[in-house]
Design a protein around this motif. Structure first.
Motif, PDB file in Angstrom:
ATOM      1  N   GLU A 217      22.565  29.320  30.589  1.00  0.00           N
ATOM      2  CA  GLU A 217      21.396  28.475  30.868  1.00  0.00           C
ATOM      3  C   GLU A 217      21.653  27.061  30.357  1.00  0.00           C
ATOM      4  N   VAL A 218      22.422  26.309  31.120  1.00  0.00           N
ATOM      5  CA  VAL A 218      22.778  24.941  30.743  1.00  0.00           C
ATOM      6  C   VAL A 218      22.226  23.963  31.790  1.00  0.00           C
ATOM      7  N   PRO A 219      22.046  22.689  31.420  1.00  0.00           N
ATOM      8  CA  PRO A 219      21.633  21.684  32.410  1.00  0.00           C
ATOM      9  C   PRO A 219      22.676  21.569  33.519  1.00  0.00           C
ATOM     10  N   ARG A 220      22.250  21.583  34.757  1.00  0.00           N
ATOM     11  CA  ARG A 220      23.184  21.623  35.887  1.00  0.00           C
ATOM     12  C   ARG A 220      23.405  20.226  36.460  1.00  0.00           C
ATOM     13  N   HIS A 221      24.289  19.485  35.815  1.00  0.00           N
ATOM     14  CA  HIS A 221      24.598  18.129  36.254  1.00  0.00           C
ATOM     15  C   HIS A 221      25.723  18.186  37.294  1.00  0.00           C
ATOM     16  N   GLU A 222      25.423  17.763  38.502  1.00  0.00           N
ATOM     17  CA  GLU A 222      26.407  17.805  39.570  1.00  0.00           C
ATOM     18  C   GLU A 222      27.208  16.505  39.684  1.00  0.00           C
ATOM     19  N   THR A 223      26.685  15.430  39.095  1.00  0.00           N
ATOM     20  CA  THR A 223      27.347  14.128  39.209  1.00  0.00           C
ATOM     21  C   THR A 223      27.396  13.450  37.841  1.00  0.00           C
ATOM     22  N   THR A 224      28.286  12.459  37.724  1.00  0.00           N
ATOM     23  CA  THR A 224      28.371  11.681  36.491  1.00  0.00           C
ATOM     24  C   THR A 224      27.074  10.927  36.249  1.00  0.00           C
ATOM     25  N   GLY A 225      26.430  10.473  37.325  1.00  0.00           N
ATOM     26  CA  GLY A 225      25.154   9.776  37.180  1.00  0.00           C
ATOM     27  C   GLY A 225      24.092  10.662  36.547  1.00  0.00           C
ATOM     28  N   GLN A 226      24.006  11.914  36.981  1.00  0.00           N
ATOM     29  CA  GLN A 226      23.042  12.840  36.399  1.00  0.00           C
ATOM     30  C   GLN A 226      23.349  13.086  34.924  1.00  0.00           C
ATOM     31  N   LEU A 227      24.627  13.234  34.603  1.00  0.00           N
ATOM     32  CA  LEU A 227      25.023  13.439  33.209  1.00  0.00           C
ATOM     33  C   LEU A 227      24.633  12.231  32.359  1.00  0.00           C
ATOM     34  N   ALA A 228      24.967  11.036  32.841  1.00  0.00           N
ATOM     35  CA  ALA A 228      24.648   9.820  32.092  1.00  0.00           C
ATOM     36  C   ALA A 228      23.141   9.698  31.863  1.00  0.00           C
ATOM     37  N   GLN A 229      22.370   9.975  32.892  1.00  0.00           N
ATOM     38  CA  GLN A 229      20.916   9.870  32.765  1.00  0.00           C
ATOM     39  C   GLN A 229      20.393  10.850  31.714  1.00  0.00           C
ATOM     40  N   SER A 230      20.942  12.055  31.690  1.00  0.00           N
ATOM     41  CA  SER A 230      20.476  13.053  30.718  1.00  0.00           C
ATOM     42  C   SER A 230      20.802  12.643  29.289  1.00  0.00           C
ATOM     43  N   LEU A 231      21.841  11.829  29.113  1.00  0.00           N
ATOM     44  CA  LEU A 231      22.248  11.370  27.781  1.00  0.00           C
ATOM     45  C   LEU A 231      21.680   9.990  27.459  1.00  0.00           C
ATOM     46  N   ASP A 232      20.783   9.508  28.311  1.00  0.00           N
ATOM     47  CA  ASP A 232      20.162   8.183  28.131  1.00  0.00           C
ATOM     48  C   ASP A 232      21.210   7.073  28.131  1.00  0.00           C
ATOM     49  N   LEU A 233      22.165   7.170  29.057  1.00  0.00           N
ATOM     50  CA  LEU A 233      23.222   6.168  29.192  1.00  0.00           C
ATOM     51  C   LEU A 233      23.236   5.606  30.601  1.00  0.00           C
ATOM     52  N   THR A 234      23.742   4.389  30.737  1.00  0.00           N
ATOM     53  CA  THR A 234      24.053   3.862  32.060  1.00  0.00           C
ATOM     54  C   THR A 234      25.431   4.388  32.463  1.00  0.00           C
ATOM     55  N   ILE A 235      25.797   4.206  33.733  1.00  0.00           N
ATOM     56  CA  ILE A 235      27.123   4.623  34.174  1.00  0.00           C
ATOM     57  C   ILE A 235      28.208   3.882  33.386  1.00  0.00           C
ATOM     58  N   ASP A 236      28.022   2.601  33.151  1.00  0.00           N
ATOM     59  CA  ASP A 236      29.005   1.820  32.396  1.00  0.00           C
ATOM     60  C   ASP A 236      29.123   2.331  30.955  1.00  0.00           C
TER      61      ASP A 236
END
Length: 416
Positions: free
Chosen positions: A93-112
């Motif tokens: 049961e983990v967060p299902r991030h399909e893209t780097t953008g989704q991952l960055a958003q979940s970590l409160d980061l921009t793509i850069d």
């Protein structure tokens, strides 16, 4: 007699491995991969199709495997996903991030920012200290020193999110006792109490031995696409700057120059346990086949029973090498019942307990604190001497409530 899929010896080893994992297609595939990696998926499919529910015991599993008729493996597995489907299923049961953008958003980061912290191009390897993500410190050991690589606050916050949201939801192998909630040095030692022979070995350079590719594979196995897994691995690994390698022995320095798990990052213990899962599976199966018990606490491996010691140590060394680790040649110990059998500082001849000398030394310290004052006894200049002493009491008290009560009573009489 019809041809069989496995020899009796192979069937016995695989049965021991299968008995120690969940009776699922993925669980069996992971267990079988320790011995027959090329056929693990095909074999797991066949076994689950024949027996969807787990057999009664290990001997039943052995008979099932021993009697499997030989069938050529198809060129295309029946378990291959359909075109356009997910190549790897999500596990746990983990967060299902399909893209780097989704991952960055979940970590409160921009793509850069995601790119900056993951540093997949290695741009920060030679950057000046203010731009680096880690602070290094050396901790003296009895022989040599240990390099701690502690992430700076922003990266540490990111790593804690990855630990809490992802890694804490992926279980380590049952034989693993280090860095796990509800497990401790005591639970690591208990299975070996009162045994005829206790054998302990150490994995050398445990954290530095776990590289970037292996960490990527862990996240991919959970279900993350390669790009997301690479970025997750990037924020959990580092390369040690050349200036920090001065005075470190050459083999260790060589590993630290490559991308590795930093000892000091919040995510490293959990990732190390997952990276060692295959070691645990194989050594648990080995121990069962030899009538032994096996547990692991971080880089400390313990076996107990009545082993053929030379054979055991040779096979353990081969398994460690196969899995990308190496045994520390100076830290192998074989202790018999007439000797002090000690694991992670606990004597296990009868029941895990801190050595009497350590208990007596702490009693003497507390007595002196009551007599002369705590400040006079703080010989090492501890910033929080009271917390230091109570930590030592907790360690001793974990294995003896009687000792804990006596020490706490003495500590309560000290003017801190």
């Amino acid at each position: 007699m019809a041809d069989r899929e496995l020899t009796p010896r192979s069937a016995a080893v695989l049965a021991a491995l299968a008995a120690d994992v969940q009776w699922t297609r993925s669980g069996l595939q992971e267990a079988f991969a320790a011995l027959v990696p090329a056929r693990a998926s095909w074999l797991a499919d066949r076994v689950i199709n024949l027996f969807p529910m787990p057999p009664f015991d290990e001997s039943s599993i052995f008979r099932l495997l021993r009697d499997l008729p030989f069938i050529p493996e198809p060129l295309v597995s029946s378990h291959t996903p359909p075109p356009g489907g997910n190549v790897k299923p999500w596990r746990f049961e983990v967060p299902r991030h399909e893209t780097t953008g989704q991952l960055a958003q979940s970590l409160d980061l921009t793509i850069d920012e995601m790119d900056w912290f993951a540093d997949l191009q290695g741009r920060l390897t030679r950057a000046p200290f203010p731009m680096q993500h880690y602070r290094s410190a050396r901790i003296d050991k009895r022989v040599g020193s240990r390099l701690l690589e502690v992430p700076k606050p922003r990266l540490r916050e990111i790593q804690r999110k990855v630990l809490r949201r992802i890694l804490d939801r992926v279980p380590a192998h049952p034989a693993s006792h280090g860095f796990r909630r509800g497990r401790s040095a005591r639970t690591f030692a208990i299975p070996h109490a009162g045994r005829e022979v206790v054998v302990s070995v150490d994995l050398k350079n445990f954290f530095p031995s776990i590289g970037f590719d292996r960490v990527v594979a862990i996240f991919e196995a959970v279900g993350y696409p390669p790009t997301v897994a690479s970025n997750l691995a990037g924020v959990c690994t580092t390369v040690t700057p050349a200036a920090e390698l001065v005075g470190i022995d050459r083999p260790t320095a060589s590993r630290l120059r490559s991308t590795h798990l930093p000892q000091g990052a919040p995510t490293s213990p959990a990732l190390a346990n997952l990276a060692a899962r295959q070691v645990d599976i194989r050594l648990t199966g080995l121990a069962r086949s030899m009538g032994l018990r096996y547990t692991r606490y971080a880089d400390d491996l313990a076996f107990s029973g009545s082993p053929e010691v030379d054979t055991l140590l040779w096979v353990v060394g081969q398994v460690a090498q196969d899995e990308g680790f190496a045994l520390h040649p100076d830290k192998t110990r074989v202790r018999r019942a007439h000797q002090r059998q000690q694991l992670t500082g606990l004597v296990v001849n009868d029941w895990p307990a801190v050595p009497r000398a350590e208990y007596d030394a702490l009693r003497a310290l507390l007595h002196n604190c009551m007599t002369t004052g705590a400040d006079v006894q703080n010989l090492n200049g501890s910033a929080d001497f009271r917390a230091h002493v109570y930590g030592r009491i907790a360690r001793i008290g974990e294995t003896s409530s009687t000792r804990r009560e006596r020490l706490l009573a003495m500590a309560a009489r000290v003017d801190w």
